[in-house]
Design a protein around this motif. Structure first.
Motif, PDB file in Angstrom:
ATOM      1  N   LEU A  76       0.847  -1.191   0.000  1.00 60.48           N
ATOM      2  CA  LEU A  76       0.000   0.000   0.000  1.00 60.48           C
ATOM      3  C   LEU A  76       0.884   1.244   0.000  1.00 60.48           C
ATOM      4  CD1 LEU A  76      -2.688  -1.092   2.625  1.00 60.48           C
ATOM      5  CD2 LEU A  76      -2.985  -0.949   0.149  1.00 60.48           C
ATOM      6  N   PRO A  77       1.484   1.567  -1.141  1.00 62.91           N
ATOM      7  CA  PRO A  77       2.376   2.731  -1.186  1.00 62.91           C
ATOM      8  C   PRO A  77       1.627   4.021  -0.896  1.00 62.91           C
ATOM      9  CG  PRO A  77       1.902   1.942  -3.405  1.00 62.91           C
ATOM     10  CD  PRO A  77       1.343   0.924  -2.459  1.00 62.91           C
ATOM     11  N   MET A  78       2.283   4.894  -0.164  1.00 59.25           N
ATOM     12  CA  MET A  78       1.684   6.172   0.196  1.00 59.25           C
ATOM     13  C   MET A  78       2.760   7.242   0.159  1.00 59.25           C
ATOM     14  SD  MET A  78      -0.283   7.278   3.730  1.00 59.25           S
ATOM     15  CE  MET A  78      -1.603   6.110   3.444  1.00 59.25           C
ATOM     16  N   THR A  79       2.471   8.370  -0.450  1.00 59.97           N
ATOM     17  CA  THR A  79       3.439   9.449  -0.491  1.00 59.97           C
ATOM     18  C   THR A  79       3.456  10.192   0.838  1.00 59.97           C
ATOM     19  OG1 THR A  79       1.857  11.092  -1.287  1.00 59.97           O
ATOM     20  CG2 THR A  79       3.031   9.782  -2.956  1.00 59.97           C
ATOM     21  N   VAL A  80       4.529  10.932   1.054  1.00 59.07           N
ATOM     22  CA  VAL A  80       4.642  11.751   2.254  1.00 59.07           C
ATOM     23  C   VAL A  80       3.503  12.768   2.314  1.00 59.07           C
ATOM     24  CG1 VAL A  80       6.054  13.502   3.398  1.00 59.07           C
ATOM     25  CG2 VAL A  80       7.131  11.439   2.460  1.00 59.07           C
ATOM     26  N   ALA A  81       3.176  13.375   1.168  1.00 61.53           N
ATOM     27  CA  ALA A  81       2.108  14.369   1.123  1.00 61.53           C
ATOM     28  C   ALA A  81       0.781  13.770   1.566  1.00 61.53           C
ATOM     29  CB  ALA A  81       1.976  14.945  -0.288  1.00 61.53           C
ATOM     30  N   ARG A  82       0.465  12.590   1.079  1.00 58.53           N
ATOM     31  CA  ARG A  82      -0.782  11.936   1.468  1.00 58.53           C
ATOM     32  C   ARG A  82      -0.779  11.601   2.955  1.00 58.53           C
ATOM     33  NH1 ARG A  82      -5.985  11.501   1.738  1.00 58.53           N
ATOM     34  NH2 ARG A  82      -6.783   9.373   1.887  1.00 58.53           N
ATOM     35  N   ALA A 109       7.854  15.648  -0.158  1.00 54.47           N
ATOM     36  CA  ALA A 109       6.425  15.338  -0.084  1.00 54.47           C
ATOM     37  C   ALA A 109       5.983  14.396  -1.201  1.00 54.47           C
ATOM     38  CB  ALA A 109       5.602  16.631  -0.136  1.00 54.47           C
ATOM     39  N   ALA A 110       6.687  14.397  -2.329  1.00 55.37           N
ATOM     40  CA  ALA A 110       6.292  13.551  -3.454  1.00 55.37           C
ATOM     41  C   ALA A 110       6.841  12.135  -3.351  1.00 55.37           C
ATOM     42  CB  ALA A 110       6.765  14.178  -4.765  1.00 55.37           C
ATOM     43  N   ARG A 111       7.707  11.879  -2.399  1.00 61.36           N
ATOM     44  CA  ARG A 111       8.342  10.568  -2.299  1.00 61.36           C
ATOM     45  C   ARG A 111       7.461   9.592  -1.523  1.00 61.36           C
ATOM     46  NH1 ARG A 111      14.416  10.974  -0.326  1.00 61.36           N
ATOM     47  NH2 ARG A 111      14.239   8.758  -0.865  1.00 61.36           N
ATOM     48  N   PRO A 112       7.526   8.305  -1.845  1.00 60.93           N
ATOM     49  CA  PRO A 112       6.784   7.313  -1.068  1.00 60.93           C
ATOM     50  C   PRO A 112       7.434   7.104   0.295  1.00 60.93           C
ATOM     51  CG  PRO A 112       8.071   6.230  -2.789  1.00 60.93           C
ATOM     52  CD  PRO A 112       8.194   7.706  -3.025  1.00 60.93           C
ATOM     53  N   LEU A 113       6.620   6.845   1.301  1.00 57.46           N
ATOM     54  CA  LEU A 113       7.148   6.617   2.641  1.00 57.46           C
ATOM     55  C   LEU A 113       8.151   5.476   2.664  1.00 57.46           C
ATOM     56  CD1 LEU A 113       3.929   6.946   4.851  1.00 57.46           C
ATOM     57  CD2 LEU A 113       5.835   8.542   4.755  1.00 57.46           C
ATOM     58  N   GLN A 114       7.887   4.438   1.858  1.00 57.17           N
ATOM     59  CA  GLN A 114       8.750   3.262   1.874  1.00 57.17           C
ATOM     60  C   GLN A 114      10.162   3.561   1.375  1.00 57.17           C
ATOM     61  OE1 GLN A 114       5.700   3.417   0.736  1.00 57.17           O
ATOM     62  NE2 GLN A 114       4.471   1.731   1.561  1.00 57.17           N
ATOM     63  N   GLN A 120      14.780  10.090   7.976  1.00 53.13           N
ATOM     64  CA  GLN A 120      13.790  10.880   7.243  1.00 53.13           C
ATOM     65  C   GLN A 120      12.371  10.537   7.688  1.00 53.13           C
ATOM     66  OE1 GLN A 120      15.029   9.677   3.314  1.00 53.13           O
ATOM     67  NE2 GLN A 120      15.969  11.678   2.882  1.00 53.13           N
ATOM     68  N   LEU A 121      12.097   9.252   7.882  1.00 51.28           N
ATOM     69  CA  LEU A 121      10.763   8.845   8.310  1.00 51.28           C
ATOM     70  C   LEU A 121      10.441   9.409   9.688  1.00 51.28           C
ATOM     71  CD1 LEU A 121       8.188   7.260   7.847  1.00 51.28           C
ATOM     72  CD2 LEU A 121       9.341   5.224   8.740  1.00 51.28           C
ATOM     73  N   GLN A 122      11.417   9.420  10.580  1.00 52.60           N
ATOM     74  CA  GLN A 122      11.180   9.956  11.908  1.00 52.60           C
ATOM     75  C   GLN A 122      10.844  11.443  11.840  1.00 52.60           C
ATOM     76  OE1 GLN A 122      10.938   7.685  14.050  1.00 52.60           O
ATOM     77  NE2 GLN A 122      10.464   8.905  15.833  1.00 52.60           N
ATOM     78  N   ARG A 123      11.488  12.166  10.934  1.00 52.19           N
ATOM     79  CA  ARG A 123      11.202  13.595  10.782  1.00 52.19           C
ATOM     80  C   ARG A 123       9.846  13.824  10.115  1.00 52.19           C
ATOM     81  NH1 ARG A 123      15.710  17.276  11.437  1.00 52.19           N
ATOM     82  NH2 ARG A 123      17.544  16.112  12.122  1.00 52.19           N
TER      83      ARG A 123
END
Length: 246
Positions: A76-82, A109-114, A120-123
């Motif tokens: 379930l890919p999700m972007t940072v913006a979403r 914001a355009a990158r996927p969380l994965q 970066q994820l923590q931030r």
């Protein structure tokens, strides 16, 4: 909270805990596994009801929460913006401001969380917590998986946010010997408040050394800022009715 007792599932985890958080104050909670740190956090978040004592919150209190980790489903890919627009949608400019405050560029914001690194994820989690303009920011072991320079940089970011926003910060640490140098107060928890005060005061307290003296020799590793700046705030534990955030 005043003389709070917590017994989730019928098992007493905390007893006689009194705590007040003031606007602009950074408080770090340390304690061994099973000491009640997570339960204390859940009490403040409202996920656990006290079994005794009283818990009062400032009317309209906004809380931002940074969890220890985020489980990601690769299917379930999700972007940072979403992700930043959950559960409520936010405009691109609001997302950019939150990302900048968390130390990230707007184009992430355009990158996927994965695709993000652990730091970066923590931030991103921090940015999401900031979207609600919190009066109180709660962080559960936010530097898990980060090396020492990365952890120190994250702590400096938290201090800068406190200075800019004036929010209270409650940091829950499972790393028994690492405490932010920016902490105004450290609380040592083991089912109750064993001791509290400045990092230096807690490091030398007999109660702290009795719990953590072996291995760390009772010493807290204090991250120092290059400029040597420390905020000199008073450290009494006031009545929750007279002080700010929680």
């Amino acid at each position: 909270m005043d003389h709070v007792r917590a017994a989730p599932g019928g098992r007493q985890v905390l007893h006689d805990v009194s705590l007040a958080l003031a606007p602009g104050e950074i408080v770090t909670v340390v304690g061994p596994n099973g000491s009640g740190k997570t339960t204390l956090m859940r009490l403040i978040l409202g996920a656990v009801a006290p079994a005794g004592g009283s818990l009062r919150r400032k009317p309209g209190l906004r809380i931002g929460y940074v969890p220890q980790r985020l489980a990601l489903d690769a299917a379930l890919p999700m972007t940072v913006a979403r992700f930043l627009s959950l559960p409520r949608r936010h405009c691109a400019s609001a997302r950019a401001v939150a990302l900048a405050e968390a130390g990230l560029p707007a184009d992430i914001a355009a990158r996927p969380l994965q695709a993000l690194s652990g730091g970066q994820l923590q931030r991103v989690l921090l940015a999401r917590a900031l979207m609600s303009a919190p009066d109180l920011l709660i962080l559960d072991e936010p530097t898990t998986g980060l090396d020492q320079p990365g952890a120190a940089a994250f702590y400096r970011r938290i201090e800068a946010l406190r200075d800019a926003r004036g929010c209270a910060v409650l940091m829950v640490s499972h790393d028994l010997h690492v405490v932010m140098a920016a902490s105004d107060r450290v609380i040592c928890l083991n089912g109750h408040v064993c001791c509290e005060g400045t990092p230096e005061t807690v490091a030398s307290a007999p109660e702290y050394r009795a719990l953590f003296g072996t291995g760390t020799q009772g010493a807290l590793a204090l991250y120092r800022h290059e400029h040597g700046h420390r905020h000199d705030h008073p450290h009494p534990l006031p009545d929750a009715r007279d002080r700010g955030a929680a």
